[in-house]
Write a protein that holds these residues in place. Structure first.
Motif, PDB file in Angstrom:
ATOM      1  N   ARG A 230       0.829  -1.201   0.000  1.00 25.90           N
ATOM      2  CA  ARG A 230       0.000   0.000   0.000  1.00 25.90           C
ATOM      3  C   ARG A 230       0.868   1.257   0.000  1.00 25.90           C
ATOM      4  NH1 ARG A 230      -3.967  -0.179   4.742  1.00 25.90           N
ATOM      5  NH2 ARG A 230      -1.986  -0.321   5.842  1.00 25.90           N
ATOM      6  N   TYR A 231       1.657   1.447   1.050  1.00 28.31           N
ATOM      7  CA  TYR A 231       2.526   2.609   1.162  1.00 28.31           C
ATOM      8  C   TYR A 231       3.976   2.150   1.250  1.00 28.31           C
ATOM      9  CZ  TYR A 231      -1.722   5.202   2.367  1.00 28.31           C
ATOM     10  OH  TYR A 231      -2.971   5.766   2.342  1.00 28.31           O
ATOM     11  N   VAL A 232       4.850   2.904   0.592  1.00 25.92           N
ATOM     12  CA  VAL A 232       6.283   2.607   0.674  1.00 25.92           C
ATOM     13  C   VAL A 232       6.997   3.832   1.225  1.00 25.92           C
ATOM     14  CG1 VAL A 232       6.642   3.236  -1.758  1.00 25.92           C
ATOM     15  CG2 VAL A 232       8.335   1.829  -0.584  1.00 25.92           C
ATOM     16  N   TYR A 233       7.811   3.604   2.240  1.00 28.62           N
ATOM     17  CA  TYR A 233       8.575   4.650   2.911  1.00 28.62           C
ATOM     18  C   TYR A 233      10.041   4.412   2.576  1.00 28.62           C
ATOM     19  CZ  TYR A 233       4.230   5.048   5.562  1.00 28.62           C
ATOM     20  OH  TYR A 233       2.901   5.199   5.912  1.00 28.62           O
ATOM     21  N   ILE A 234      10.659   5.344   1.871  1.00 26.90           N
ATOM     22  CA  ILE A 234      12.030   5.145   1.415  1.00 26.90           C
ATOM     23  C   ILE A 234      12.983   5.852   2.372  1.00 26.90           C
ATOM     24  CG2 ILE A 234      13.653   5.401  -0.480  1.00 26.90           C
ATOM     25  CD1 ILE A 234      11.326   5.374  -2.388  1.00 26.90           C
ATOM     26  N   ARG A 235      13.694   5.047   3.141  1.00 25.70           N
ATOM     27  CA  ARG A 235      14.601   5.575   4.166  1.00 25.70           C
ATOM     28  C   ARG A 235      15.845   6.176   3.509  1.00 25.70           C
ATOM     29  NH1 ARG A 235      14.740   1.261   7.419  1.00 25.70           N
ATOM     30  NH2 ARG A 235      16.323   0.326   6.107  1.00 25.70           N
ATOM     31  N   ASP A 236      16.163   7.423   3.932  1.00 21.61           N
ATOM     32  CA  ASP A 236      17.319   8.151   3.388  1.00 21.61           C
ATOM     33  C   ASP A 236      17.253   8.224   1.863  1.00 21.61           C
ATOM     34  OD1 ASP A 236      18.373   8.673   5.903  1.00 21.61           O
ATOM     35  OD2 ASP A 236      19.508   6.810   5.941  1.00 21.61           O
ATOM     36  N   ALA A 237      16.081   8.541   1.371  1.00 24.26           N
ATOM     37  CA  ALA A 237      15.826   8.540  -0.070  1.00 24.26           C
ATOM     38  C   ALA A 237      16.775   9.463  -0.835  1.00 24.26           C
ATOM     39  CB  ALA A 237      14.378   8.960  -0.330  1.00 24.26           C
TER      40      ALA A 237
END
Length: 254
Positions: free
Chosen positions: A206-213
Motif C-alpha cells: 500500500r505505502y512505501v517509505y524510502i529511508r534516506d531517499a
C-alpha cells in the motif's frame, strides 16, 4: 516537467552522543516539576529538530531501550511475568508532548532479554507482544499517531500481533518479505528501492517509505506507485539531516 516533493515521515532518531551541557541545563530549567533524565532530553531535542521539516515527526528511537526495560521490569534476564509499569513512560510524556507524532521503539526481539521464566520461545514472545500492545496503547492515549518498531530479526509472533495502520516496521532488506506477510506498508532503504518490482510480484504493497531517499530511489518507486503512496523517511539526528531530506525533490514528466 514538474517537480515532485514527497512528504517526510520520521522513523525516530538516535540519541545525541555528547549533548551540549548548556542546552541540557536550559531545558531542565523549563521542565521543573517533571521527572526527567537524559532519555527525556533526547526525546525532546530530537523531536524539536524534526518539527520544522517532517510532515510526521516521531519521538524516540533505539535509545529508548532502557525505558522499555524499566516498563517490563527487567534489565537482561526475565525471571517472572512482565511488570508492565507505565509510569516511566508517563513521566516522559508529561515533559515531552507527542500529539500527532509517531513514537519509535526497539522491537521486543531487539531488547536481547534472556528468558529464564517462560522457558518456551512462543510463550515468551507472546508475552512480549502483549506487553508492547500495552505500551502502544499508552503512547496512543498520549497522542502518538503510530508506533515505529525497529528490528534486526523480528519474531513471527510479534509481527503477527503488532500489525495494522498503527504500526510501522523498520527492518533490514533481508526481512522485508517477512514484514509483508503481515503488513501492506514497508520501509525500504534507498539502496533497496530496486527490489520493489520483485516484491510487488508476490505481495500487495500500500505505502512505501524510502529511508534516506535519493532522487534515483524515488524515480524507481514512481515506476510502480502513484506519488501519493510514496514517502521519504529518515532515522537520523540534527536539523540539517531532516532539512536535507524534506527538500529532496525530483523532476517528472507531466
Amino acid at each position: 516537467m514538474r517537480e515532485i516533493v514527497f512528504p517526510l515521515i520520521s522513523l525516530g532518531s538516535p540519541a545525541e552522543e555528547m549533548p551540549d551541557a548548556a542546552d541540557v541545563a536550559e531545558w531542565i530549567s523549563k521542565i521543573k516539576g517533571n521527572t526527567a533524565d537524559i532519555i527525556t532530553y533526547n526525546l525532546q531535542s530530537s523531536l524539536s529538530a524534526q518539527k520544522p521539516h517532517a510532515a510526521e515527526t516521531c519521538a524516540g528511537g533505539i535509545f529508548y531501550t532502557p525505558r522499555i526495560k524499566d516498563v517490563l521490569g527487567f534489565e537482561d534476564k526475565v525471571t517472572q511475568d512482565f511488570l508492565l509499569d507505565a509510569e516511566p513512560i508517563r513521566d516522559d510524556l508529561r515533559a515531552v508532548k507527542i500529539k500527532h507524532s509517531g513514537f519509535a521503539l526497539p522491537a521486543f526481539s531487539n531488547l536481547n532479554l534472556t528468558d529464564a521464566y517462560y522457558k518456551d520461545s512462543e510463550e515468551f514472545f507472546a508475552a512480549g507482544a502483549d506487553a508492547y500492545k500495552f505500551i502502544s496503547r499508552e503512547l496512543r492515549d498520549n497522542g502518538a499517531c503510530r508506533v515505529v518498531l525497529h528490528a534486526d530479526f523480528p519474531d513471527d509472533l510479534e509481527l503477527e500481533v503488532l500489525r495494522g495502520r498503527k504500526y510501522l516496521w523498520s527492518v533490514p532488506d533481508s526481512e522485508l518479505e517477512r514484514v509483508l506477510e503481515m503488513s501492506r506498508d514497508i520501509v525500504v532503504d534507498f539502496k533497496s528501492a530496486s527490489r520493489l518490482d520483485e516484491l510487488l510480484d508476490c505481495y500487495q504493497i500500500r505505502y512505501v517509505y524510502i529511508r534516506d531517499a535519493d532522487s534515483e530511489a524515488l524515480k524507481t518507486a514512481l515506476n510502480f506507485f502513484d506519488k501519493e503512496y510514496i514517502f521519504t523517511a529518515g532515522y537520523g539526528d540534527g536539523s540539517e539531516y531532516w532539512k536535507n531530506l524534506s527538500e529532496l525533490k525530483i523532476k517528472a514528466e507531466e
